[in-house]
Design a protein around this motif. Structure first.
Motif, PDB file in Angstrom:
ATOM      1  N   SER A 140       0.804  -1.142  -0.123  1.00  0.00           N
ATOM      2  CA  SER A 140       0.237  -0.023   0.109  1.00  0.00           C
ATOM      3  C   SER A 140       0.985   1.204  -0.063  1.00  0.00           C
ATOM      4  O   SER A 140       2.002   1.174   0.304  1.00  0.00           O
ATOM      5  CB  SER A 140      -0.816  -0.104   1.244  1.00  0.00           C
ATOM      6  N   SER A 155      -2.448   1.820  -5.805  1.00  0.00           N
ATOM      7  CA  SER A 155      -1.980   0.511  -4.880  1.00  0.00           C
ATOM      8  C   SER A 155      -3.234  -0.273  -4.086  1.00  0.00           C
ATOM      9  O   SER A 155      -4.260   0.310  -4.220  1.00  0.00           O
ATOM     10  CB  SER A 155      -1.108   1.069  -3.822  1.00  0.00           C
ATOM     11  N   ASP A 156      -2.890  -1.359  -3.781  1.00  0.00           N
ATOM     12  CA  ASP A 156      -3.854  -2.170  -3.090  1.00  0.00           C
ATOM     13  C   ASP A 156      -3.623  -2.165  -1.675  1.00  0.00           C
ATOM     14  O   ASP A 156      -2.740  -2.476  -1.240  1.00  0.00           O
ATOM     15  CB  ASP A 156      -3.902  -3.742  -3.737  1.00  0.00           C
ATOM     16  N   ASN A 157      -4.842  -2.334  -1.050  1.00  0.00           N
ATOM     17  CA  ASN A 157      -4.930  -2.602   0.394  1.00  0.00           C
ATOM     18  C   ASN A 157      -4.615  -4.316   0.547  1.00  0.00           C
ATOM     19  O   ASN A 157      -4.966  -5.091  -0.375  1.00  0.00           O
ATOM     20  CB  ASN A 157      -6.136  -2.447   1.066  1.00  0.00           C
ATOM     21  N   ASN A 177      -8.634   1.863  -2.138  1.00  0.00           N
ATOM     22  CA  ASN A 177      -7.626   0.923  -2.556  1.00  0.00           C
ATOM     23  C   ASN A 177      -8.013  -0.559  -2.371  1.00  0.00           C
ATOM     24  O   ASN A 177      -7.000  -1.548  -2.703  1.00  0.00           O
ATOM     25  CB  ASN A 177      -6.460   1.073  -1.659  1.00  0.00           C
ATOM     26  N   GLY A 233      -4.613   1.900   2.773  1.00  0.00           N
ATOM     27  CA  GLY A 233      -4.704   3.219   2.552  1.00  0.00           C
ATOM     28  C   GLY A 233      -5.968   3.696   2.722  1.00  0.00           C
ATOM     29  O   GLY A 233      -6.194   4.583   3.592  1.00  0.00           O
TER      30      GLY A 233
END
Length: 470
Positions: A247, A332-334, A271, A267
């Motif tokens: 993240s 971005s990814d959690n 996300n 985040g």
């Protein structure tokens, strides 16, 4: 005034052993290498303000967690607006000394943070403390100042939060902020800077480092940050290897089981995989919103209050670099990531073992105990996973303790402890069950993570430090 329990009760509970591997096992944030695990036994499942209390001592407010030696406890706090380091006797809870630190400034803080948030680190004789409003200081066991290293000012959106760690003869501190992030190593004996390495990709973070020593190789310092998990040489600060896919905001401390590291980052709700917004390119934004001089001002953008965090240098203008960071952040990814340790250079393609994306915490760090990976998110959803695969063992809220959670879980003696904001301490059995053994109510807010050692658990609430034991 310190509260002393009746003599008969104190005499009936033995003091922590001065020998054995667990006697000095909690010398930094979350104990041995940040694991949150102690090897001690004989911990109570049920405790409270007047139950299984060895001692309790009133303290001024602070978010830092206890750091232990064989006979001392170190904490930081704010007393009457002054930054203080406090040393207590571990056996009685008596305050042995208190020392004030300079406070040349007061930095902006998120309501969940405080000016005495980072946890001290101790080598068993000396203590090392960090205050974002000043820098690093070291005291000996009797409270004599050994050295001080001013650092900052800092520009972290939420205020600083990472704690110092000890590596060989160094004190290491990660200082992630909006601009100018770095990791620094200070000599424990003389307070001199040994190395300082920039972290240009990191813009929002509070993660405390952990250590990794490959077989037959020197120790490395592993630090999560915006987008990347990065390993540095402890000797030189050289960037050795890294893994992407994190993240854009990292606040938790990673944990290690075997050759695998586990780290969670969250985040925003946007996300979550599949929920990412479509963010225009900077040139498109510039065409629509730039003033006659070609400057994109934050105030001219739609809903500027919601995206004020992208103005990293706080000058009211959004540069192409700041906008690119915004686009990368929102892409971005959690997630919770399982990452194989080691390598050289970019190890993203080979070292990420699995990812998990549901109910991921923003603040609390993970815990691996008895072959189960635990995480509790800020909203109180607990998830238990199989560390080797990421498969769910269980997920849900804790009965009797539906609350917010900021402290990180810890474990010992076949018990997992989770601590809620309003002072509920849930005790879970090992194995991934989310049915509590006990739910204890301390009746006071909890933000600090407990310390466990020598048959005792030390819990800091808003107003007290408790020592619990059977």
């Amino acid at each position: 005034m310190r509260l002393v329990l009746p003599v008969l009760l104190v005499a009936a509970i033995a003091a922590p052993s001065a020998d054995g591997p667990d006697a000095e096992g909690w010398s930094r944030f979350r104990g041995p290498n940040g694991s949150g695990i102690s090897a001690t036994t004989h911990l109570p499942s049920e405790f409270g303000p007047d139950k299984n209390v060895v001692w309790k001592t009133p303290l001024p407010f602070g978010h830092s967690s206890p750091a232990l030696t064989r006979d001392r406890i170190f904490l930081t706090a704010v007393r009457a607006d002054n930054l203080v380091t406090i040393c207590l006797d571990r056996h009685s809870g008596r305050i042995l000394w208190e020392r004030g630190a300079p406070r040349p400034r007061k930095e902006k803080l998120d309501p969940r943070n405080g000016p005495a948030g980072p946890t001290p680190a101790t080598d068993g004789t000396n203590v090392y403390v960090f205050f974002a409003d000043f820098g690093l200081l070291s005291y000996d066991v009797d409270g004599r100042e050994r050295w001080r290293v001013p650092l900052g000012p800092f520009n972290n959106l939420y205020g600083m939060g990472a704690s110092p760690v000890l590596v060989g003869d160094l004190v290491v501190l990660a200082c992630d902020q909006n601009t100018g992030s770095f990791i620094i190593a200070i000599g424990q004996q003389d307070g001199r800077v040994r190395w300082k390495t920039p972290r240009p990709e990191a813009h929002s973070g509070h993660s405390t480092p952990i250590l990794f020593t490959p077989t037959g190789a020197p120790t490395q310092i592993v630090v999560p940050g915006s987008f990347l998990l990065t390993a540095y040489s402890a000797a030189s600060g050289e960037k050795l290897w890294w893994v992407g896919g994190l993240s854009f905001e990292l606040k938790s401390t990673p944990v290690v089981s075997g050759d695998t590291l586990f780290i969670n980052g969250f985040g925003t709700p946007q996300n979550q995989p599949g929920a990412h917004p479509d963010i225009a390119a900077y040139e498109d934004v510039k065409r629509q919103h730039a003033d006659p001089a070609g400057i994109v001002r934050l105030a001219s953008l739609p809903n500027p209050g919601a995206i004020s965090w992208i103005d990293l240098d706080s000058n009211g203008e959004i540069s192409s670099g700041e906008w690119d960071y915004y686009r990368a952040a929102m892409a971005s990814d959690n997630g919770m990531l399982a990452i194989r340790l080691g390598g050289r250079g970019d190890m993203t393609a080979t070292n990420v073992r699995w990812r998990y994306h549901k109910a991921v915490p923003q603040l609390p760090s993970p815990l691996v105990y008895r072959d189960v990976l635990y995480m509790v998110n800020d909203g109180g959803i607990v998830t238990a996973l199989k560390p080797e695969s990421g498969a769910e063992v269980g997920q849900g809220r804790l009965k009797g303790a539906i609350d917010r959670y900021y402290a990180s879980p810890v474990a010992a003696d076949n018990k997992v402890f989770m601590l809620s904001e309003t002072g509920k301490v849930v005790v879970l059995p090992p194995g991934g069950s989310l049915d509590p053994i006990a739910v204890n109510d301390l009746g006071d807010d909890i933000y600090a993570t407990p310390a466990i050692s020598g048959g005792r658990m030390y819990v800091r609430t808003r107003g007290w430090l408790y020592c619990f034991g059977t």
